[in-house]
Design a protein around this motif. Structure first.
Motif, PDB file in Angstrom:
ATOM      1  N   ASP A  46      11.255   4.653   0.208  1.00 30.10           N
ATOM      2  CA  ASP A  46      10.016   4.071   1.365  1.00 30.10           C
ATOM      3  C   ASP A  46      10.479   2.702   1.734  1.00 30.10           C
ATOM      4  O   ASP A  46       9.704   1.968   2.411  1.00 30.10           O
ATOM      5  N   LYS A  70       0.657  -1.007   7.999  1.00 23.11           N
ATOM      6  CA  LYS A  70       0.136   0.048   7.731  1.00 23.11           C
ATOM      7  C   LYS A  70       0.723   1.288   8.495  1.00 23.11           C
ATOM      8  O   LYS A  70       0.369   2.367   8.036  1.00 23.11           O
ATOM      9  N   SER A  72       3.677   1.848   7.561  1.00 25.20           N
ATOM     10  CA  SER A  72       4.826   2.342   6.575  1.00 25.20           C
ATOM     11  C   SER A  72       4.044   3.408   5.393  1.00 25.20           C
ATOM     12  O   SER A  72       2.988   3.289   5.300  1.00 25.20           O
ATOM     13  N   ARG A  73       4.940   4.077   4.852  1.00 28.37           N
ATOM     14  CA  ARG A  73       4.541   4.845   3.827  1.00 28.37           C
ATOM     15  C   ARG A  73       4.006   4.015   2.523  1.00 28.37           C
ATOM     16  O   ARG A  73       3.009   4.300   1.810  1.00 28.37           O
ATOM     17  N   LEU A  74       4.514   2.799   2.411  1.00 31.54           N
ATOM     18  CA  LEU A  74       4.145   1.959   1.362  1.00 31.54           C
ATOM     19  C   LEU A  74       2.697   1.324   1.686  1.00 31.54           C
ATOM     20  O   LEU A  74       2.090   0.771   0.678  1.00 31.54           O
ATOM     21  N   LYS A  76       0.258   2.308   3.755  1.00 33.31           N
ATOM     22  CA  LYS A  76      -0.811   3.230   4.313  1.00 33.31           C
ATOM     23  C   LYS A  76      -2.094   2.907   3.659  1.00 33.31           C
ATOM     24  O   LYS A  76      -3.153   2.903   4.655  1.00 33.31           O
ATOM     25  N   GLY A 310       8.262   5.691   9.126  1.00 37.96           N
ATOM     26  CA  GLY A 310       7.210   5.137   8.207  1.00 37.96           C
ATOM     27  C   GLY A 310       8.050   4.363   6.950  1.00 37.96           C
ATOM     28  O   GLY A 310       7.447   3.926   6.217  1.00 37.96           O
ATOM     29  N   THR A 311       9.326   4.275   6.980  1.00 34.26           N
ATOM     30  CA  THR A 311      10.131   3.730   5.955  1.00 34.26           C
ATOM     31  C   THR A 311       9.845   2.248   6.440  1.00 34.26           C
ATOM     32  O   THR A 311      10.070   1.407   7.501  1.00 34.26           O
TER      33      THR A 311
END
Length: 407
Positions: A46, A70, A72-74, A76, A310-311
């Motif tokens: 991530d 927001k 990013s997966r981290l 969200k 999303g990384t």
């Protein structure tokens, strides 16, 4: 499987070391370690750490890369941010930046030069009456504070009302989604304090508009441009914090480097025209902003590492600025290097709006210090760093001297 776990553990450990308090005085060995491993994949894929110059340039200039955590997966579940340029993407970023950029045109910067030099001379002359002085409170900080207050139309005597909150807010840029930091809750409280100050200031200014940036932004809002009250407040908060803290760090880091490299101080003293080059070298050698966060929105590849939408990408500006692939003898401080292509101001769409103003202030301050302060000596043990990781700066630094040369 064992190799993957060991690699992940190594990445997490190195990242934690970067954020450790003991690293603050000299983070560059950690940056060097991260650069040799870059791109470094961590947090289960991530987060990717980007640390060499070419890769950082690629990411910063990629138009598909975004700033909003927001995305990013981290991030969200990250709280909503006010409409700050730091976290906005086009088209909102483009619109607000266009409005604010009018305060930083080459003509405006040229017109500010006499004021910058006048303030520097005043500060140097006050130093003359003391056998020792604190570089931060008596030299590095007052110059950008006075320039920033004039730019925004903030009464300089009110600076003390919001300065502690501005410093606390700087912790937001340590990015809680990378390494958890309890101080970030306090930083959010500081944001509210600054917002409250600005609401009051804007209310006062509406009845007495001037030629400052705040007045112009208020007029833009009232003339029907698409600048909301939230955008106005968030933009002014950013200018209040970044407008003085990063430049103060540039000047303080530069003074420290000149004290540690007396031959370079002599070179600058002999040729004040090297001021801009010296400021750029300080920005490269000891960047006031150590890193930025970017988010991938498409499948991309950086030095053979696949990165998915999303990384989050932690772009280590300070590590890139000491990449020996870009700068020969990169750990050497050289005021004549002329490294104007450093990444301390970022690159691409989010290149620092006030870069030219920061350079001008840094050049004037460093040239004056080198040329006018006689035999400056750093008091051993007097350098104290603030806790910030990203907006890394010196809190206290005492210098003795043998007097001040006349202009």
């Amino acid at each position: 499987m064992t190799t993957t776990v060991a690699s992940q553990h190594d990445a997490e450990s190195t990242l934690a070391e970067l954020f450790a308090p003991d690293t603050r005085p000299d983070p560059y060995p950690v940056h060097r370690a991260l650069r040799t491993k870059s791109p470094l994949v961590t947090k289960g894929g991530d987060l990717v750490i980007i640390a060499n110059y070419a890769d950082c340039q690629q990411v910063l200039r990629d138009p598909s890369v975004r700033n909003d955590p927001k995305l990013s997966r981290l991030g969200k579940d990250h709280p909503e941010r006010p409409e700050s340029l730091l976290f906005l993407d086009p088209p909102a970023h483009t619109r607000i930046r266009r409005l604010v950029s009018k305060a930083f045109t080459p003509r405006v910067i040229r017109a500010s030069q006499p004021q910058i030099h006048s303030i520097v001379d005043d500060l140097i002359e006050k130093i003359a009456s003391k056998s020792e002085f604190d570089v931060i409170s008596e030299f590095a900080l007052p110059l950008p504070v006075r320039i920033m207050c004039a730019l925004l139309g903030i009464p300089v005597e009110e600076f003390g009302d919001f300065e502690p909150a501005a410093r606390r807010l700087g912790r937001v840029l340590d990015f809680n989604l990378v390494v958890h930091n309890d101080d970030l809750d306090d930083a959010e409280g500081a944001r509210n304090e600054l917002m409250n100050y600005l609401v009051n200031l804007i209310a006062r200014r509406r009845g007495n508009l001037g030629d400052d940036l705040l007045s112009r932004l208020i007029e833009v809002e009232e003339e029907g441009e698409v600048l909301s009250e939230g955008e106005l407040l968030a933009t002014c908060v950013l200018l209040m914090v970044a407008g003085h803290e990063t430049t103060a760090n540039l000047i303080a880091n530069g003074v420290l480097a000149l004290l540690q490299h007396p031959q370079q101080r002599e070179i600058l003293a002999a040729d004040p025209e090297l001021g801009i080059s010296a400021a750029d070298e300080v920005l490269r050698y000891d960047a006031p902003i150590q890193f930025v966060m970017r988010i991938a929105t498409r499948d991309m590849e950086v030095s053979g590492t696949a990165i998915t939408p999303g990384t989050a990408m932690l772009v280590l500006l300070a590590a890139a600025n000491r990449d020996p692939e870009r700068y020969p003898d990169a750990d050497r401080f050289d005021v004549a290097r002329g490294a104007a292509d450093h990444l301390a101001f970022s690159a691409g769409a989010h290149f620092c709006l006030a870069a030219a103003l920061g350079r001008a202030e840094g050049a004037a301050a460093l040239s004056a210090f080198a040329g006018r302060v006689i035999d400056p000596v750093l008091v051993p043990g007097s350098v104290l760093y603030r806790p910030n990781v990203n907006l890394r700066g010196i809190q206290e630094m005492t210098v003795t001297h043998g007097g001040v040369r006349l202009r």
